[in-house]
Design a protein around this motif. Structure first.
Motif, PDB file in Angstrom:
ATOM      1  N   VAL A   1      29.128  37.308  32.281  1.00  0.00           N
ATOM      2  CA  VAL A   1      28.367  36.311  31.856  1.00  0.00           C
ATOM      3  C   VAL A   1      28.805  34.795  32.333  1.00  0.00           C
ATOM      4  N   GLY A   2      27.978  34.025  32.920  1.00  0.00           N
ATOM      5  CA  GLY A   2      28.364  32.787  33.675  1.00  0.00           C
ATOM      6  C   GLY A   2      28.519  32.980  34.984  1.00  0.00           C
ATOM      7  N   LYS A   3      28.643  34.180  35.533  1.00  0.00           N
ATOM      8  CA  LYS A   3      28.605  34.261  36.935  1.00  0.00           C
ATOM      9  C   LYS A   3      27.200  34.334  37.552  1.00  0.00           C
ATOM     10  N   THR A   4      26.972  34.028  38.887  1.00  0.00           N
ATOM     11  CA  THR A   4      25.818  34.291  39.653  1.00  0.00           C
ATOM     12  C   THR A   4      25.926  35.812  39.955  1.00  0.00           C
ATOM     13  N   ILE A   5      24.817  36.376  39.565  1.00  0.00           N
ATOM     14  CA  ILE A   5      24.824  37.990  39.960  1.00  0.00           C
ATOM     15  C   ILE A   5      23.672  38.572  40.814  1.00  0.00           C
ATOM     16  N   GLY A   6      23.982  39.457  41.683  1.00  0.00           N
ATOM     17  CA  GLY A   6      23.053  39.905  42.519  1.00  0.00           C
ATOM     18  C   GLY A   6      22.916  41.269  42.012  1.00  0.00           C
ATOM     19  N   LEU A   7      21.618  41.629  41.620  1.00  0.00           N
ATOM     20  CA  LEU A   7      21.274  43.143  41.271  1.00  0.00           C
ATOM     21  C   LEU A   7      20.611  43.684  42.641  1.00  0.00           C
ATOM     22  N   TYR A   8      21.514  44.758  43.184  1.00  0.00           N
ATOM     23  CA  TYR A   8      21.139  45.283  44.657  1.00  0.00           C
ATOM     24  C   TYR A   8      20.477  46.732  44.363  1.00  0.00           C
ATOM     25  N   PHE A   9      19.292  46.712  44.670  1.00  0.00           N
ATOM     26  CA  PHE A   9      18.760  48.117  44.523  1.00  0.00           C
ATOM     27  C   PHE A   9      18.593  48.706  46.176  1.00  0.00           C
ATOM     28  N   ALA A  10      19.124  49.820  46.069  1.00  0.00           N
ATOM     29  CA  ALA A  10      19.418  50.513  47.392  1.00  0.00           C
ATOM     30  C   ALA A  10      19.650  51.948  47.148  1.00  0.00           C
ATOM     31  N   ALA A  11      19.646  52.790  48.145  1.00  0.00           N
ATOM     32  CA  ALA A  11      20.091  54.321  48.306  1.00  0.00           C
ATOM     33  C   ALA A  11      20.639  54.648  49.542  1.00  0.00           C
ATOM     34  N   HIS A  12      21.404  55.582  49.411  1.00  0.00           N
ATOM     35  CA  HIS A  12      22.042  56.043  50.877  1.00  0.00           C
ATOM     36  C   HIS A  12      21.141  56.765  51.847  1.00  0.00           C
TER      37      HIS A  12
ATOM     38  N   ALA B   1      36.096  35.393  48.459  1.00  0.00           N
ATOM     39  CA  ALA B   1      37.549  34.899  48.624  1.00  0.00           C
ATOM     40  C   ALA B   1      37.346  33.390  48.492  1.00  0.00           C
ATOM     41  N   THR B   2      36.210  32.655  48.586  1.00  0.00           N
ATOM     42  CA  THR B   2      36.065  31.222  48.604  1.00  0.00           C
ATOM     43  C   THR B   2      35.533  30.650  47.083  1.00  0.00           C
ATOM     44  N   ARG B   3      34.976  31.446  46.357  1.00  0.00           N
ATOM     45  CA  ARG B   3      34.040  30.913  45.275  1.00  0.00           C
ATOM     46  C   ARG B   3      34.896  31.263  43.985  1.00  0.00           C
ATOM     47  N   ASN B   4      36.189  31.709  43.979  1.00  0.00           N
ATOM     48  CA  ASN B   4      36.921  32.037  42.802  1.00  0.00           C
ATOM     49  C   ASN B   4      36.184  32.851  41.856  1.00  0.00           C
ATOM     50  N   GLN B   5      35.586  33.767  42.466  1.00  0.00           N
ATOM     51  CA  GLN B   5      35.022  34.960  41.616  1.00  0.00           C
ATOM     52  C   GLN B   5      33.937  34.748  40.681  1.00  0.00           C
ATOM     53  N   CYS B   6      32.977  33.621  41.318  1.00  0.00           N
ATOM     54  CA  CYS B   6      32.222  33.268  40.391  1.00  0.00           C
ATOM     55  C   CYS B   6      30.527  33.947  40.731  1.00  0.00           C
ATOM     56  N   PHE B   7      30.828  35.060  41.654  1.00  0.00           N
ATOM     57  CA  PHE B   7      29.602  35.776  42.086  1.00  0.00           C
ATOM     58  C   PHE B   7      29.954  37.217  42.047  1.00  0.00           C
ATOM     59  N   GLU B   8      29.010  38.082  41.523  1.00  0.00           N
ATOM     60  CA  GLU B   8      29.227  39.632  41.428  1.00  0.00           C
ATOM     61  C   GLU B   8      27.785  40.384  41.806  1.00  0.00           C
ATOM     62  N   ILE B   9      27.827  41.620  42.366  1.00  0.00           N
ATOM     63  CA  ILE B   9      26.888  42.189  42.552  1.00  0.00           C
ATOM     64  C   ILE B   9      27.060  43.306  41.829  1.00  0.00           C
ATOM     65  N   ILE B  10      25.894  43.882  41.443  1.00  0.00           N
ATOM     66  CA  ILE B  10      25.746  45.319  40.722  1.00  0.00           C
ATOM     67  C   ILE B  10      24.725  45.991  41.382  1.00  0.00           C
ATOM     68  N   PHE B  11      24.993  47.260  41.772  1.00  0.00           N
ATOM     69  CA  PHE B  11      24.404  48.181  42.591  1.00  0.00           C
ATOM     70  C   PHE B  11      23.395  48.936  41.648  1.00  0.00           C
ATOM     71  N   VAL B  12      22.321  49.061  41.611  1.00  0.00           N
ATOM     72  CA  VAL B  12      21.197  49.660  40.712  1.00  0.00           C
ATOM     73  C   VAL B  12      20.675  50.803  41.923  1.00  0.00           C
ATOM     74  N   SER B  13      21.197  52.095  41.760  1.00  0.00           N
ATOM     75  CA  SER B  13      20.859  52.929  42.599  1.00  0.00           C
ATOM     76  C   SER B  13      19.389  53.377  42.425  1.00  0.00           C
ATOM     77  N   THR B  14      19.103  53.969  43.744  1.00  0.00           N
ATOM     78  CA  THR B  14      17.764  54.626  43.688  1.00  0.00           C
ATOM     79  C   THR B  14      17.838  56.013  44.396  1.00  0.00           C
ATOM     80  N   ASP B  15      19.192  56.344  44.443  1.00  0.00           N
ATOM     81  CA  ASP B  15      19.533  57.663  45.252  1.00  0.00           C
ATOM     82  C   ASP B  15      18.819  59.009  44.575  1.00  0.00           C
ATOM     83  N   ARG B  16      18.724  59.998  45.177  1.00  0.00           N
ATOM     84  CA  ARG B  16      18.069  61.108  44.681  1.00  0.00           C
ATOM     85  C   ARG B  16      19.108  61.907  43.809  1.00  0.00           C
ATOM     86  N   ASP B  17      20.194  61.971  44.047  1.00  0.00           N
ATOM     87  CA  ASP B  17      21.254  62.573  42.914  1.00  0.00           C
ATOM     88  C   ASP B  17      22.563  61.911  43.057  1.00  0.00           C
TER      89      ASP B  17
END
Length: 399
Positions: free
Chosen positions: A201-212, A233-249
């Protein structure tokens, strides 16, 4: 895959019993034998038109079994009646043995008349018959695939309620409601470490939808990793990405996450499907960007990262405008063409998302001096170094 469209009249639950009785049907079938028609009294009846030869039917049936068992376990008064589109009794029996609900005895002519009566043109089709005599107006297959057991009682009103809940999660700015789920309040790292959603909470978040299995995903992942590492490295951990998988297994999910430095929604968690639905993800890779307030900044983060990389942070429209203005100012100050001492042809000013400078061999972005005759590109600072000319680069980190 959502089921096809179907047309349905408004009918009373008891109507199916009347119809069956008028056709001379004296009982229904269960996995244990014959069941009286009266056993459905007082229950919400849903008709399931399906066939063993139909691949979408075989794919959908296990999902429906899970939902049915869940509803029964929670005390919902519901019964499903299977009406077969199989070509013979062997196919009917093979399909029905995977179902915990009831079935109309196999009879090709009878099933054809029932499908005509309920205006069923395609399978699988799922028709809920409400006790008030009304059925939902749209295809219930899609509703069930989107929302699972939460879709009960499968009415148009329930559909609108669920859509409103999705919209509230999308616009509400409450990260824990969006990312957490019943029984889970964390996301995971590639090492399996659990990180509480409350810590994000309080971070900028990227929701990343992808698959292998998706080649464009693998290509964009490399770009995203570069931007992510710079920002961490430069923004003091104010950014995070969350992987939202659409993989088959799960194995593919593990392969995807093993190459990623960020976090993920657990593969077995239905929040993956929920987030795809909430943000209307139609193709991958896709990147949804959420601001530090938890509200959506952009659903087209892929284009933002591809165009500007880490310098686009915090990914707002105003930041994009700043970058565009700086690039225009830089371009206006550069000559339209140069003659570099290392190359025989005239080099013309060009804009490129990414290129490798033929002088310093480093990756460049945006402005370049390129040859129309051959594949040759120079970073503006490399031309400057050799010819002792004009400019200092006003845009951060172009090499």
């Amino acid at each position: 895959m959502a089921g096809p469209d179907l047309g349905v009249e408004c009918v009373d639950s008891n109507d199916i019993i009347t119809v069956l009785a008028s056709e001379g049907i004296e009982f229904l079938l269960s996995g244990e034998g014959k069941v009286s028609l009266s056993s459905t009294e007082g229950k919400m009846i849903c008709l399931f038109f399906s066939a063993n030869w139909c691949r979408p039917c075989r794919t959908f049936t296990p999902q429906l079994v899970q939902i049915y068992n869940s509803l029964i376990k929670t005390g919902r008064m519901i019964e499903i009646i299977f009406i077969s589109f199989d070509r013979d009794e062997t196919g009917f029996g093979e399909h029905f043995k995977s179902m915990p609900w009831l079935a109309v005895p196999f009879n090709v002519d009878l099933h054809r008349r029932l499908s005509d009566h309920y205006h069923v043109d395609h399978i699988p089709s799922f028709i809920p018959l409400g006790l008030d005599g009304k059925s939902i107006e749209e295809d219930a297959i899609g509703l069930i695939e989107d929302y699972g057991a939460s879709a009960f009682p499968f009415t148009s009103q329930r559909r609108e309620e669920l859509k409103a809940m999705d919209n509230a999660k999308r616009q509400g700015g409450k990260l824990e409601e969006l990312l957490a789920n019943e029984g889970r309040n964390h996301v995971i790292s590639s090492s399996g470490r659990e990180i509480l959603v409350s810590e994000l909470v309080g971070k900028t978040i990227g929701l990343y939808f992808a698959a292998h299995w998706c080649p464009p995903c693998r290509a964009f992942t490399a770009q995203l990793i570069e931007a992510y590492n710079k920002l961490v490295a430069t923004r003091n951990q104010c950014f995070e990405i969350i992987f939202v998988s659409t993989d088959r297994d799960h194995q593919e999910f593990d392969l995807s996450l093993s190459n990623m430095p960020w976090l993920a929604i657990p593969y077995e968690d239905k929040a993956r499907q929920d987030l795809c639905r909430i943000f209307d993800i139609k193709g991958i890779p896709a990147l949804v960007l959420l601001g530090s307030d938890g509200k959506t900044i952009s659903t087209n983060g892929r284009a933002i990262i591809s165009s500007y990389g880490a310098m686009a942070f915090p990914f707002t429209e105003s930041r994009t405008t700043e970058i565009e203005a700086a690039l225009k100012e830089e371009g206006d100050a550069l000559p339209r063409q140069v003659k570099d001492l290392k190359h025989e042809h005239i080099l013309k000013l060009d804009m490129a998302k990414a290129y490798v400078c033929d002088s310093c061999k480093k990756l460049g972005r945006f402005w370049a001096f390129s040859c129309d005759v051959c594949d040759y590109d120079l970073h503006p600072t490399c031309v400057e170094e050799k010819q002792e000319t004009y400019l200092e680069d006003p845009v951060m980190g172009l090499v």
